[in-house]
Enzyme design. Structure first.
Site, PDB file in Angstrom:
ATOM      1  N   SER A  71       0.844  -1.193   0.000  1.00 26.55           N
ATOM      2  CA  SER A  71       0.000   0.000   0.000  1.00 26.55           C
ATOM      3  C   SER A  71       0.880   1.244   0.000  1.00 26.55           C
ATOM      4  O   SER A  71       2.032   1.199   0.433  1.00 26.55           O
ATOM      5  CB  SER A  71      -0.921   0.014   1.223  1.00 26.55           C
ATOM      6  OG  SER A  71      -0.199   0.393   2.364  1.00 26.55           O
ATOM      7  N   ALA A 127     -11.349   8.014  10.571  1.00 25.85           N
ATOM      8  CA  ALA A 127     -12.067   9.296  10.588  1.00 25.85           C
ATOM      9  C   ALA A 127     -13.581   9.116  10.495  1.00 25.85           C
ATOM     10  O   ALA A 127     -14.318  10.093  10.360  1.00 25.85           O
ATOM     11  CB  ALA A 127     -11.573  10.180   9.446  1.00 25.85           C
ATOM     12  N   SER A 130     -15.382   5.469   6.540  1.00 20.31           N
ATOM     13  CA  SER A 130     -15.403   4.140   5.925  1.00 20.31           C
ATOM     14  C   SER A 130     -14.201   3.841   5.036  1.00 20.31           C
ATOM     15  O   SER A 130     -14.343   3.350   3.921  1.00 20.31           O
ATOM     16  CB  SER A 130     -16.685   3.928   5.116  1.00 20.31           C
ATOM     17  OG  SER A 130     -17.784   3.962   5.957  1.00 20.31           O
ATOM     18  N   ASP A 176     -21.908   0.981   5.301  1.00 24.36           N
ATOM     19  CA  ASP A 176     -20.714   1.505   4.641  1.00 24.36           C
ATOM     20  C   ASP A 176     -20.510   0.895   3.252  1.00 24.36           C
ATOM     21  O   ASP A 176     -20.242   1.597   2.275  1.00 24.36           O
ATOM     22  CB  ASP A 176     -19.464   1.229   5.497  1.00 24.36           C
ATOM     23  CG  ASP A 176     -19.626   1.735   6.916  1.00 24.36           C
ATOM     24  OD1 ASP A 176     -20.505   2.590   7.148  1.00 24.36           O
ATOM     25  OD2 ASP A 176     -18.891   1.260   7.803  1.00 24.36           O
ATOM     26  N   TYR A 228     -18.943   0.269  20.229  1.00 18.90           N
ATOM     27  CA  TYR A 228     -19.819  -0.100  19.113  1.00 18.90           C
ATOM     28  C   TYR A 228     -20.533  -1.419  19.405  1.00 18.90           C
ATOM     29  O   TYR A 228     -21.753  -1.531  19.273  1.00 18.90           O
ATOM     30  CB  TYR A 228     -19.008  -0.198  17.813  1.00 18.90           C
ATOM     31  CG  TYR A 228     -19.866  -0.444  16.589  1.00 18.90           C
ATOM     32  CD1 TYR A 228     -20.294   0.612  15.792  1.00 18.90           C
ATOM     33  CD2 TYR A 228     -20.265  -1.736  16.233  1.00 18.90           C
ATOM     34  CE1 TYR A 228     -21.095   0.396  14.675  1.00 18.90           C
ATOM     35  CE2 TYR A 228     -21.059  -1.961  15.125  1.00 18.90           C
ATOM     36  CZ  TYR A 228     -21.470  -0.894  14.341  1.00 18.90           C
ATOM     37  OH  TYR A 228     -22.261  -1.113  13.248  1.00 18.90           O
TER      38      TYR A 228
END
Ligand code: GLA
Length: 386
Positions: A71, A127, A130, A176, A228
């Site tokens: 990445s 942030a 998603s 999402d 969550y």
């Protein structure tokens, strides 16, 4: 960092890393949820839209069973994995998102052979926008095409969700991935999370001389742990006590009776879900009748419900919302799972600089980390870009 994804840059980065051209480049956006928070796993309603920040993957299939992944963020080291021994329990770090998708597809009988993959993303991570679903959806879209799997968009949504639930370990719903896959330019997606039926809802901010500001508070969150999952458990307890399949089946008229059956905290969690579902339905109707200038009170009421009843806000999110409103915002609310992440403010376009400055100043005065503030507009969903 530039917000829009440059397919040529991603393809060139792939070639530089792996020494040959990719078979293609696919991208999938992050999202802002306009309204409808924590309603998805209660089989309720949501109204998100894709933003013009996205994850992109350049991929080339290999002849063997090795996956090599890199990445553009982090140390740019190549992670090499033998796909024949891929286990959903042993994945970690960012590669859990692409490899999680590959693993889920394998469970569905779609065998992905070896591949090289280069990931680049402009969705800030942690942030509440998603960033992880963007990676999952880009990868799922890519392998759906490369392996001629023929999965529908709704099936790809479930692939991403399963990767999130079973590999990453976050007990999230379908908000999402649905936003990332189903969005189209200029529209929000009104989604019934019980049936997966969706409808595009025009969100013409320019015509109303409005814009939506995202305030990334820089307070990071992780949905695989903590609050969550606790909120989800409260909702499931509420549904069980009330004798319904999901809180989607409870209406505002049922709340007085529910308050007698539930403990005080569970009652407030349930009340958030019930009133939030109604606010989503109202927002869709108001957008249709009167346009975005008229939805402000619904957005702000949603924030109050998350702050007071669902208790998923934090001082930084509250300050962003309160400051935007004090500066004349039409409406404002936190967006996403909560406990940090981002707030959104619907403001007059002409007020962008004044609102942004006021929030930056308020954060500095409170001793909070400086927020990142930027405008977003409804962007297209996942697709091949190169
Ligand atoms: C996170 C989850 C979604 C949804 C939201 C809250 O973004 O991934 O499934 O539950 O929180 O609305």
């Amino acid at each position: 960092m530039s917000a829009s994804i440059d397919a040529a840059f991603v393809a060139a980065s792939f070639e530089e890393t792996f020494g040959s051209k990719p078979d293609g480049v696919w991208s999938a956006p992050g999202r802002v949820n306009l309204i409808g928070e924590h309603t998805d796993y209660n089989e309720g309603f949501v109204l998100p839209f894709a933003i013009d920040r996205a994850a992109a993957v350049a991929i080339r299939l290999r002849e063997d069973n090795t996956a090599r992944l890199v990445s553009s963020y982090g140390d740019q080291e190549i992670v090499s994995v033998d796909l024949t021994s891929l286990s959903h329990q042993s994945m970690s770090g960012w590669t859990a998102y692409p490899l999680g998708v590959v693993w889920v597809m394998g469970q569905m009988g779609i065998t992905v052979g070896g591949f090289d993959l280069y990931l680049h993303s402009t969705v800030p991570s942690g942030a509440g926008l998603s960033s992880s679903a963007a990676i999952e959806c880009a990868v799922a879209t890519a392998f759906n095409e490369l392996e001629s799997a023929g999965l529908s968009l709704n099936e790809l949504v479930l692939v991403g969700q399963r990767a999130e639930n079973e590999v990453v370990g976050a007990p999230t719903g379908i908000l999402d991935q649905s936003a990332s896959l189903l969005s189209t330019d200029g529209n929000a997606v009104f989604l019934d999370c019980r049936t997966q039926e969706s409808k595009l809802v025009p969100l013409d901010l320019d015509a109303a001389e409005l814009l939506i500001l995202v305030v990334d508070t820089k307070v990071t969150h992780a949905h695989a742990t903590g609050g969550y999952a606790a909120r989800r458990a409260s909702c499931e307890l509420g549904a069980q006590v009330l004798g319904v399949q999901a809180l989607r089946d409870v209406t505002a008229a049922d709340l007085p009776e529910a308050s007698g059956l539930l403990d005080e905290e569970t009652y407030r969690r349930v009340r958030h879900i019930v009133t939030e579902n109604q606010r989503v339905l109202d927002t869709v109707e108001v957008l249709d009748d009167a346009g975005p200038a008229a939805i402000g009170a619904l957005l702000t009421a949603s924030h109050a419900s998350m702050r007071d009843d669902f208790e998923i806000s934090c001082p930084e999110l509250d300050l962003a919302v309160d400051t935007a409103l004090a500066q004349g915002a039409v409406g404002a609310r936190m967006t996403g799972g909560g406990f940090g992440g981002s707030a959104i403010a619907l403001i007059q376009s002409a007020d962008e600089a004044a609102v942004s400055e006021a929030i930056v100043e308020a954060f500095a005065a409170a001793g909070f980390t400086a927020p990142d503030i930027f405008a977003v507009s409804p962007a297209p969903g996942a697709r091949r870009i190169g």
